[in-house]
Design an enzyme around this catalytic site. Structure first.
Site, PDB file in Angstrom:
ATOM      1  N   TYR A 122      -5.305  13.034   0.754  1.00 29.68           N
ATOM      2  CA  TYR A 122      -5.420  11.624   0.301  1.00 29.68           C
ATOM      3  C   TYR A 122      -6.846  11.899  -0.604  1.00 29.68           C
ATOM      4  O   TYR A 122      -7.934  11.856  -0.256  1.00 29.68           O
ATOM      5  CB  TYR A 122      -5.963  10.645   0.952  1.00 29.68           C
ATOM      6  CG  TYR A 122      -6.391   9.239   0.368  1.00 29.68           C
ATOM      7  CD1 TYR A 122      -5.360   8.613  -0.621  1.00 29.68           C
ATOM      8  CD2 TYR A 122      -7.407   8.326   1.131  1.00 29.68           C
ATOM      9  CE1 TYR A 122      -5.960   7.443  -1.094  1.00 29.68           C
ATOM     10  CE2 TYR A 122      -7.488   7.197   0.374  1.00 29.68           C
ATOM     11  CZ  TYR A 122      -6.828   6.863  -0.661  1.00 29.68           C
ATOM     12  OH  TYR A 122      -7.531   5.626  -1.319  1.00 29.68           O
ATOM     13  N   ASP A 162      -1.168  11.127  -1.564  1.00 29.84           N
ATOM     14  CA  ASP A 162      -1.497  10.597  -2.696  1.00 29.84           C
ATOM     15  C   ASP A 162      -2.477  11.340  -3.107  1.00 29.84           C
ATOM     16  O   ASP A 162      -3.856  11.318  -3.019  1.00 29.84           O
ATOM     17  CB  ASP A 162      -1.958   9.259  -2.079  1.00 29.84           C
ATOM     18  CG  ASP A 162      -2.572   8.160  -3.277  1.00 29.84           C
ATOM     19  OD1 ASP A 162      -2.680   8.460  -4.310  1.00 29.84           O
ATOM     20  OD2 ASP A 162      -3.044   7.127  -3.158  1.00 29.84           O
ATOM     21  N   HIS A 276       2.572   1.840  -2.355  1.00 26.75           N
ATOM     22  CA  HIS A 276       3.311   3.245  -2.727  1.00 26.75           C
ATOM     23  C   HIS A 276       4.512   3.309  -2.021  1.00 26.75           C
ATOM     24  O   HIS A 276       5.087   2.408  -1.093  1.00 26.75           O
ATOM     25  CB  HIS A 276       2.539   4.409  -2.125  1.00 26.75           C
ATOM     26  CG  HIS A 276       1.247   4.682  -2.389  1.00 26.75           C
ATOM     27  ND1 HIS A 276       0.858   5.560  -3.419  1.00 26.75           N
ATOM     28  CD2 HIS A 276       0.124   3.911  -2.404  1.00 26.75           C
ATOM     29  CE1 HIS A 276      -0.646   5.425  -3.581  1.00 26.75           C
ATOM     30  NE2 HIS A 276      -1.077   4.286  -2.945  1.00 26.75           N
TER      31      HIS A 276
END
Length: 285
Positions: A122, A162, A276
């Site tokens: 992330y 991500d 998302h």
């Protein structure tokens, strides 16, 4: 050991990634229903924002869970849930003075006699001209150092999650309006040029740069999207005004085994359980 329905010898290895924006909230909104129907073997999760016990309770005993929580409670957090157990290879990323907790988690899995390394990551969202952007660049610098080490460790590696950067104009619907914003800064996109190759290179995304392959772009081709994140505000989702910031970046050997790539975009705004969408890839190991 996995059940027969998840036996990697009879079907491709299905690896999925999702930024849950808080896994407890995501399950309240329907993540469990999605997971129950997708036959996932390995699930990389970002923005967990929960304790390990919470993840275990939500997913159930059939999943083996690795979790690296953020230093600040209720922030970030990455996890990998799998149908069979794995060995953690590394958690920290970069210089020990740099706090990468809750943002980088590696695990090795044996699949048909081969080692597949999965990294749930992330990347910081960043904010121009603030310390947050400096942290983001530090993290990306650390990734550039670690990726060659991973490729040397195993020829089958996937870094997924991500990554909070749209690499190319195809990756953001309104790219012209975002060239000075974190997530589409030229300096950020240059890191992806180093990883995947620059857009104008003949072997872009096929051995250029550090040699990694953007599985999503390879599957979709030279088209807008498919986007993986949309703001909760306004009509962004309904108009598909999104960003493609969730990736599966694979070493060439693993990328060559891809047989399917899907972004599980919700059918309607009120059916979303995160801002998302999951990215699901099948690898024929």
């Amino acid at each position: 050991m996995p059940s027969s329905s998840h036996d990697s010898t009879t079907k491709p290895l299905r690896i999925a990634s999702i930024n849950t924006n808080g896994i407890r909230a995501a399950f309240r909104k329907g993540m469990g229903d999605w997971l129950a129907t997708r036959d996932v073997d390995i699930l990389a999760i970002q923005e967990v924002r929960a304790a390990t016990e919470d993840i275990e309770a939500l997913l159930g005993p059939e999943w083996s869970i690795l979790h690296d929580a953020a230093s600040a409670k209720g922030r970030a957090g990455v996890a990998i849930a799998s149908r069979k157990s794995a060995s953690i290879h590394r958690v920290e990323l970069g210089h020990p003075d740099f706090d990468s907790a809750g943002r980088w988690l590696e695990a090795d899995y044996e699949v048909n006699g081969k080692i597949v390394t999965v990294v749930s990551t992330y990347v910081h969202s960043g904010e121009v001209d603030t310390p947050k952007q400096v942290e983001k660049f530090t993290f990306l610098d650390s990734m550039l150092t670690r990726l060659p080490e991973l490729a040397a460790h195993s020829e089958r590696v996937v870094v997924l999650g991500d990554l909070n950067v749209g690499h190319r104009k195809f990756d953001i619907k309104n790219w012209k309006g975002n060239v000075k914003r974190a997530g589409f800064l030229p300096e950020e996109r240059a890191y992806f040029d180093k990883i995947l190759g620059a857009e104008d290179e003949a072997d872009y995304n096929n051995g250029a740069g550090l040699g990694w392959v953007d599985v999503g772009r390879k599957a979709a081709g030279e088209v807008d999207g498919p986007f993986t994140w949309w703001s909760w505000r306004g009509q962004a989702f309904d108009n598909d005004t999104g960003w493609r910031i969730d990736y599966q970046l694979a070493t060439p050997a693993l990328a060559a085994s891809v047989v399917n790539y899907t972004v599980d975009r919700a059918d309607a705004y009120d059916q979303r359980w995160s801002d998302h969408a999951p990215v699901v890839v099948d690898y024929n190991i």
